[in-house]
Enzyme design. Structure first.
Site, PDB file in Angstrom:
ATOM      1  N   ASP A   1      -4.435  -4.806 -18.262  1.00  0.00           N
ATOM      2  CA  ASP A   1      -3.413  -3.760 -18.387  1.00  0.00           C
ATOM      3  C   ASP A   1      -3.442  -3.109 -19.770  1.00  0.00           C
ATOM      4  O   ASP A   1      -2.418  -2.639 -20.270  1.00  0.00           O
ATOM      5  CB  ASP A   1      -2.008  -4.327 -18.099  1.00  0.00           C
ATOM      6  CG  ASP A   1      -1.918  -4.920 -16.701  1.00  0.00           C
ATOM      7  OD1 ASP A   1      -2.504  -4.339 -15.783  1.00  0.00           O
ATOM      8  OD2 ASP A   1      -1.261  -5.964 -16.539  1.00  0.00           O
TER       9      ASP A   1
ATOM     10  N   LEU B   1     -10.232  -8.798 -12.385  1.00  0.00           N
ATOM     11  CA  LEU B   1     -11.592  -8.277 -12.207  1.00  0.00           C
ATOM     12  C   LEU B   1     -12.549  -8.971 -13.169  1.00  0.00           C
ATOM     13  O   LEU B   1     -12.189  -9.264 -14.318  1.00  0.00           O
ATOM     14  CB  LEU B   1     -11.606  -6.775 -12.502  1.00  0.00           C
ATOM     15  CG  LEU B   1     -10.662  -5.915 -11.661  1.00  0.00           C
ATOM     16  CD1 LEU B   1     -10.581  -4.511 -12.253  1.00  0.00           C
ATOM     17  CD2 LEU B   1     -11.136  -5.867 -10.215  1.00  0.00           C
TER      18      LEU B   1
ATOM     19  N   GLY C   1       0.791  -1.233   0.000  1.00  0.00           N
ATOM     20  CA  GLY C   1       0.000   0.000   0.000  1.00  0.00           C
ATOM     21  C   GLY C   1       0.818   1.275   0.000  1.00  0.00           C
ATOM     22  O   GLY C   1       0.353   2.305   0.493  1.00  0.00           O
TER      23      GLY C   1
ATOM     24  N   MET D   1      -4.189  -7.253  -6.676  1.00  0.00           N
ATOM     25  CA  MET D   1      -3.631  -8.355  -7.461  1.00  0.00           C
ATOM     26  C   MET D   1      -4.677  -9.430  -7.790  1.00  0.00           C
ATOM     27  O   MET D   1      -4.369 -10.616  -7.808  1.00  0.00           O
ATOM     28  CB  MET D   1      -2.457  -8.990  -6.693  1.00  0.00           C
ATOM     29  CG  MET D   1      -1.328  -8.022  -6.400  1.00  0.00           C
ATOM     30  SD  MET D   1      -0.633  -7.280  -7.887  1.00  0.00           S
ATOM     31  CE  MET D   1       0.308  -8.675  -8.499  1.00  0.00           C
ATOM     32  N   ARG D   2      -5.902  -9.006  -8.049  1.00  0.00           N
ATOM     33  CA  ARG D   2      -6.946  -9.955  -8.419  1.00  0.00           C
ATOM     34  C   ARG D   2      -7.530  -9.552  -9.759  1.00  0.00           C
ATOM     35  O   ARG D   2      -7.762  -8.355 -10.003  1.00  0.00           O
ATOM     36  CB  ARG D   2      -8.052  -9.913  -7.372  1.00  0.00           C
ATOM     37  CG  ARG D   2      -8.486 -11.245  -6.867  1.00  0.00           C
ATOM     38  CD  ARG D   2      -9.615 -11.108  -5.876  1.00  0.00           C
ATOM     39  NE  ARG D   2     -10.817 -11.733  -6.387  1.00  0.00           N
ATOM     40  CZ  ARG D   2     -11.013 -13.037  -6.424  1.00  0.00           C
ATOM     41  NH1 ARG D   2     -10.115 -13.862  -5.954  1.00  0.00           N
ATOM     42  NH2 ARG D   2     -12.117 -13.545  -6.927  1.00  0.00           N
TER      43      ARG D   2
ATOM     44  N   SER E   1       2.926   3.186 -15.622  1.00  0.00           N
ATOM     45  CA  SER E   1       1.826   3.789 -16.393  1.00  0.00           C
ATOM     46  C   SER E   1       0.561   3.850 -15.546  1.00  0.00           C
ATOM     47  O   SER E   1       0.181   2.846 -14.936  1.00  0.00           O
ATOM     48  CB  SER E   1       1.502   2.919 -17.620  1.00  0.00           C
ATOM     49  OG  SER E   1       2.641   2.644 -18.399  1.00  0.00           O
TER      50      SER E   1
ATOM     51  N   ASN F   1       1.497   3.020  -2.623  1.00  0.00           N
ATOM     52  CA  ASN F   1       0.742   3.952  -3.480  1.00  0.00           C
ATOM     53  C   ASN F   1      -0.470   4.495  -2.740  1.00  0.00           C
ATOM     54  O   ASN F   1      -0.778   5.688  -2.850  1.00  0.00           O
ATOM     55  CB  ASN F   1       0.319   3.264  -4.784  1.00  0.00           C
ATOM     56  CG  ASN F   1       1.445   3.232  -5.794  1.00  0.00           C
ATOM     57  OD1 ASN F   1       1.734   4.239  -6.432  1.00  0.00           O
ATOM     58  ND2 ASN F   1       2.110   2.090  -5.911  1.00  0.00           N
TER      59      ASN F   1
ATOM     60  N   GLU G   1       5.930   6.328  -9.133  1.00  0.00           N
ATOM     61  CA  GLU G   1       4.500   6.027  -8.967  1.00  0.00           C
ATOM     62  C   GLU G   1       3.879   6.935  -7.922  1.00  0.00           C
ATOM     63  O   GLU G   1       2.760   7.433  -8.087  1.00  0.00           O
ATOM     64  CB  GLU G   1       4.311   4.559  -8.559  1.00  0.00           C
ATOM     65  CG  GLU G   1       4.694   3.589  -9.665  1.00  0.00           C
ATOM     66  CD  GLU G   1       4.289   2.162  -9.371  1.00  0.00           C
ATOM     67  OE1 GLU G   1       4.252   1.767  -8.183  1.00  0.00           O
ATOM     68  OE2 GLU G   1       4.005   1.435 -10.342  1.00  0.00           O
TER      69      GLU G   1
HETATM   70  C1  GRF Z   1       2.984  -1.002  -7.632  1.00  0.00           C
HETATM   71  O1  GRF Z   1       4.295  -1.045  -8.109  1.00  0.00           O
HETATM   72  C2  GRF Z   1       1.997  -0.972  -8.762  1.00  0.00           C
HETATM   73  O2  GRF Z   1       2.517  -0.491  -9.957  1.00  0.00           O
HETATM   74  C3  GRF Z   1       1.623  -2.400  -8.950  1.00  0.00           C
HETATM   75  O3  GRF Z   1       1.707  -2.982  -7.682  1.00  0.00           O
HETATM   76  C4  GRF Z   1       2.619  -2.260  -6.872  1.00  0.00           C
HETATM   77  C5  GRF Z   1       1.906  -1.963  -5.596  1.00  0.00           C
HETATM   78  O4  GRF Z   1       2.767  -1.455  -4.610  1.00  0.00           O
HETATM   79  N1  GRF Z   1       0.327  -2.487  -9.549  1.00  0.00           N
HETATM   80  P1  GRF Z   1       2.149  -0.844  -3.287  1.00  0.00           P
HETATM   81  O5  GRF Z   1       1.263  -1.906  -2.635  1.00  0.00           O
HETATM   82  O6  GRF Z   1       1.378   0.373  -3.642  1.00  0.00           O
HETATM   83  O7  GRF Z   1       3.338  -0.540  -2.418  1.00  0.00           O
END
Ligand code: GRF
Length: 212
Positions: free
Chosen positions: A145, A93, A12, A90-91, A136, A14, A174
């Site tokens: 994606d 959809l 988490g 990571m699932r 991206s 991001n 990011e």
């Molecule tokens: C990120 O690098 C994002 O691009 C990818 O999963 C990662 C998630 O990292 N989809 P975090 O859980 O936000 O640290």
């Protein structure tokens, strides 16, 4: 105030950048709830620390993907979000989920799309000898994606880099670009129309804003 719901599966970081941007006013909106399909996701702790509802849904309690996503949609909709943000979710959809949040569903993917959709993007870039890599932000469509790119950030790959170094370099970018794009959307500057991303009334090129 505009509302977001964020979906996560892990650390988490991001999510943290989004929470911080809401707190500082860089995003004119608030995170109404965070959902995870992993009970152990550290992002749930980050949400609680920010006094944001942290919700966990256990996929093994549902008959199939459609049933899980149906419950998830109901719980998300209880917060009436203007935007749903995937941040390391990571699932895969279901098509029903994607259709339900059409035009207001964002993802961040750690590659310069359309290069390297799917998993292990940093490893692939390294193994292929790429000298440039990145991340991206894109609208989500049924193609994994594959939705319209809004903004990319590029990073160099140096000789001798490890996968961990590249991951950290990409994640640093990011944390800057995802809050920026979310801010654009909530301000009404960014929309998806005719399967393209539009910013300030103009369609963005295939690689997103300011691509060269
Ligand atoms: C990120 O690098 C994002 O691009 C990818 O999963 C990662 C998630 O990292 N989809 P975090 O859980 O936000 O640290």
């Amino acid at each position: 105030m505009k509302k977001l719901v964020v979906l996560i599966s892990g650390n988490g970081s991001n999510l943290q950048s989004i929470l911080d941007a809401c707190a500082s006013g860089r995003i004119n909106g608030s995170v109404a709830a965070v959902f995870s399909n992993k009970a152990s996701a550290y992002g749930l702790t980050r949400a609680r620390e920010a006094q944001v509802p942290a919700c966990y849904l256990d996929a093994s309690a549902f008959a199939d993907r459609a049933a899980f996503d149906c419950q998830l949609m109901q719980e998300i909709d209880a917060f009436s979000p203007d935007l749903v943000v995937l941040a390391g979710y990571m699932r895969i959809l279901s098509p029903q989920f994607v259709a339900h949040y059409q035009d207001r569903l964002l993802n961040i993917h750690p590659s310069l799309l359309p290069k390297y959709p799917g998993l292990h993007t940093h490893r692939q870039a390294l193994e292929n000898g790429d000298t440039q890599h990145g991340t991206s932000v894109h609208f989500v469509t049924d193609e994994l994606d594959g939705g319209p790119v809004i903004l990319q950030a590029k990073v160099p790959i140096f000789a001798g880099d490890t996968e961990e170094e590249i991951t950290a370099r990409v994640q640093h970018q990011e944390h800057a670009i995802y809050p920026l794009v979310i801010g654009w959307f909530l301000e009404g500057r960014l929309v998806m129309r005719d399967n393209r991303a539009w910013l300030d009334g103009a369609p963005l090129p295939a690689q997103g804003y300011a691509s060269d």
